[in-house]
Design a protein around this motif. Structure first.
Motif, short mmCIF file in Angstrom:
data_model
loop_
_atom_site.label_atom_id
_atom_site.label_comp_id
_atom_site.label_asym_id
_atom_site.label_seq_id
_atom_site.Cartn_x
_atom_site.Cartn_y
_atom_site.Cartn_z
N GLY A 131 0.83 -1.22 0.00
CA GLY A 131 0.00 0.00 0.00
C GLY A 131 0.86 1.26 0.00
O GLY A 131 0.60 2.19 -0.78
N MET A 132 1.88 1.29 0.85
CA MET A 132 2.77 2.47 0.91
C MET A 132 3.48 2.67 -0.42
O MET A 132 3.59 3.79 -0.93
N ALA B 147 2.49 1.71 -3.36
CA ALA B 147 1.54 2.10 -4.41
C ALA B 147 1.14 3.57 -4.28
O ALA B 147 1.11 4.30 -5.27
N VAL B 148 0.87 4.03 -3.06
CA VAL B 148 0.38 5.40 -2.91
C VAL B 148 1.45 6.41 -3.33
O VAL B 148 1.18 7.37 -4.06
N PHE B 149 2.70 6.17 -2.93
CA PHE B 149 3.75 7.12 -3.30
C PHE B 149 4.06 7.04 -4.79
O PHE B 149 4.37 8.05 -5.42
N GLY C 51 1.89 6.29 -7.19
CA GLY C 51 0.80 7.00 -7.87
C GLY C 51 0.98 8.51 -7.78
O GLY C 51 0.79 9.23 -8.75
N MET C 52 1.40 8.97 -6.59
CA MET C 52 1.56 10.41 -6.39
C MET C 52 2.68 10.97 -7.25
O MET C 52 2.53 11.99 -7.92
N ILE D 106 -5.02 1.80 -4.77
CA ILE D 106 -4.33 2.79 -3.92
C ILE D 106 -3.44 3.70 -4.77
O ILE D 106 -3.36 4.92 -4.54
N GLY D 107 -2.79 3.12 -5.79
CA GLY D 107 -1.92 3.92 -6.66
C GLY D 107 -2.71 4.98 -7.41
O GLY D 107 -2.29 6.14 -7.49
N MET E 143 -5.53 6.20 -6.48
CA MET E 143 -5.97 7.19 -5.48
C MET E 143 -4.85 8.17 -5.14
O MET E 143 -5.08 9.37 -4.95
N GLY E 144 -3.62 7.70 -5.12
CA GLY E 144 -2.47 8.58 -4.88
C GLY E 144 -2.37 9.63 -5.98
O GLY E 144 -2.15 10.82 -5.71
N LEU F 155 -5.17 12.17 -5.57
CA LEU F 155 -4.90 13.13 -4.50
C LEU F 155 -4.00 14.25 -4.97
O LEU F 155 -4.29 15.44 -4.79
#
Lengths: 264, 262
Positions: free
Chosen positions: B63-64, B66-68, B70-71, B168-169, B171-172, B175
């Protein structure tokens, strides 16, 4: 000289001219040894003489390069699949390091062969495991611990309980007293004698602890350079007339067995 | 001079032979493991434990990652595409980039580091402490007990992890796109789904399953063949992670070619 041949007709395990090499290093060099039904044979010998390799060849954990190994008259060299599983069902083994499964509780270790190998339910297997643990002097409370929480002597006792849990016909003991203090070593020897007597099992042990060998063996064999160089009843080992055996049992550095030690 | 040339050829020969032997060993290991996957007994309790270990416990790290990812992807694509006034493509490129490539590949690599290393260490320790030999003497096949549950769990759980990583990616990216780059929330979501095709997601999930199998296979193979105490187990762990990572990247190329037939 040698009495490797207990009695061919009644031999439980029969090894004939077994050879095993690892690359250029010859470990077993025409080994011959028979173990009679219900007999307790201890193979003594120095480190690196092929004792463990011999046991592993019988169990099929290593494949001999040549020779014959028979269990109950059935050739096991080259055996695989279901036939090998059927033969392995006859065996129990106590490993030198106990080889308990870290991820399981003590009682699960003891019950492992019953649950996985024999398909017994966990509840029934736990009952048998606790009985076997009591037989080796371990209380119920030990059953819920992990192997890492036990002392070396307790681990050996758990290993012994695991080896006898399925009531095998043949039990192998790999250095059963190595790493234990003399008193705990003798406790393990007594337990081995008692358990084996109760089961009526055939046993083959390897050790370099003479006190242990004298206690648990009906017959002692000495292995040197991958061959059995002497075998005979336990009470005859002090009169073997074999220079190698004499040197080994008296623990002398001088003699026909020369250690490969570089001196400064 | 002749001696140097001969030594050089001998060295190449040795490398070639050892490579061939290693390939053969791995092929036999894989074939044996696969044959045990389709024959009983299968141990459901062990399979569930491995599924938890590979799937559930990898969720935080995946999750961590993927989110970074994506951002940062949203930032980079915005900055790059602004050079030719194509900022509107940010949402589409983020979702395609994540689902097709970055989701499966980064998840595979992170799981290789977390799970592949742990498998090699655990099985390697069992090997050098004779626990694997003990399994055999207790009428239990080590392949069925140790390898099969890990292979099946790897191949099943990685697609689920990648699905989570994809969500999650994206969503990053959303955001950063809406909070920092000033995109309208509704139009960003519209752009995300407008050009997304089923094959983008499915190809990623197929890749994930292959990567999960590779991670488990390398962890089990190197652990099973480890030798020589703590140092051997350490080497097995390193080899498991390195070989799984390289195979993941190679398999990624091959599967991409097969899927998209470019």
């Amino acid at each position: 000289m040698t009495e490797h041949i207990a009695d061919k007709a009644t031999a439980k395990i029969s090894m004939n001219d077994v050879h095993k090499s690892f690359g250029p290093k010859v470990v077993l060099d025409g080994l011959n040894l028979d173990v009679g039904r219900g007999e307790s044979v201890v193979v003594i010998g120095g480190s690196g003489t092929g004792k463990s390799v011999m046991l592993k060849c019988v169990l099929g954990l290593l494949h001999p390069d040549g020779g014959s190994i028979k269990v109950d008259g059935e050739e096991v060299v080259g055996m695989g699949g279901k036939d090998r599983d059927r033969v392995l069902d006859k065996f129990g083994m106590l490993f030198q390091s106990a080889a308990l499964f870290d991820s399981l509780k003590v009682w699960e270790n003891v019950a492992f062969g019953l649950i996985q190998g024999r398909g017994m339910s966990r509840d029934d297997a736990k009952g048998v495991a606790l009985t076997k643990m009591a037989q080796v002097g371990l209380g119920e409370e030990v059953g819920e611990l992990g192997p890492a929480e036990l002392s070396g002597g307790m681990q050996k006792r758990v290993g012994l309980a695991r080896a006898i849990a399925t009531e095998p016909e043949i039990i192998f003991f790999d250095e059963p007293t190595t790493g234990l203090d003399p008193i705990m070593g003798d406790v393990i020897n007594d337990l081995i004698v008692d358990c084996v007597k109760e089961l009526g099992a055939t046993t083959l042990s390897i050790t370099h602890d003479l006190a242990s060998a004298r206690k648990i063996a009906d017959r002692i064999a000495m292995i040197y350079k991958g061959q059995i160089i002497w075998a005979g009843p336990t009470d005859q080992i002090d009169q073997s007339g074999n220079a190698h055996v004499d040197q080994f049992i008296h623990g002398r550095a001088e003699g026909p067995i020369q250690m490969e030690v570089l001196r400064p | 001079m002749v001696a140097v040339g001969t030594n050089f050829l001998a060295a190449i020969g040795r490398i070639f032979l050892s490579f061939t032997a290693a390939t053969g060993r791995l092929s036999i290991f894989t074939a044996t493991a696969l044959s045990h996957c389709v024959t009983p007994p299968i141990y459901p309790r062990l399979l569930m434990r491995q599924m938890m270990s590979i799937g559930y416990y990898s969720l935080p790290v995946v999750g961590m990652t993927a989110v970074f990812t994506g951002m940062v992807l949203a930032l980079q694509i915005y900055s790059g595409s602004s050079r030719f006034n194509a900022e509107g493509a940010v949402a589409t490129i983020v979702v395609i980039g994540i689902t097709r490539e970055l989701g499966p590949v980064l998840t595979g690599l992170m799981v290789a580091g977390r799970v592949g290393a742990a498998m090699a260490a655990e099985i390697g320790t069992m090997r050098v402490t004779e626990q694997i030999d003990a399994l055999t003497t207790l009428s239990t096949n080590p392949f069925k007990y140790l390898v099969v549950p890990r292979l099946i769990a790897g191949a099943l759980m990685l697609p689920l992890l990648v699905l989570v990583a994809d969500i999650i990616g994206v969503m990053g990216g959303y955001l950063v796109g809406t909070e920092k780059l000033g995109f309208n929330s509704a139009s960003y979501i519209d752009n995300t789904f407008e050009f997304l095709e089923q094959i983008d997601v499915i190809s990623g999930l197929v890749k994930a399953s292959a990567f999960g199998f590779i991670v488990s296979l390398m962890g089990c193979y190197h652990g099973y063949h480890s030798r020589g105490g703590a140092q051997g187990v350490g080497a097995a762990t390193t080899n498991a992670v390195v070989s799984a990572s390289i195979l993941i990247l190679a398999a990624n190329y091959i599967i991409t070619e097969l899927f998209f037939d470019i």
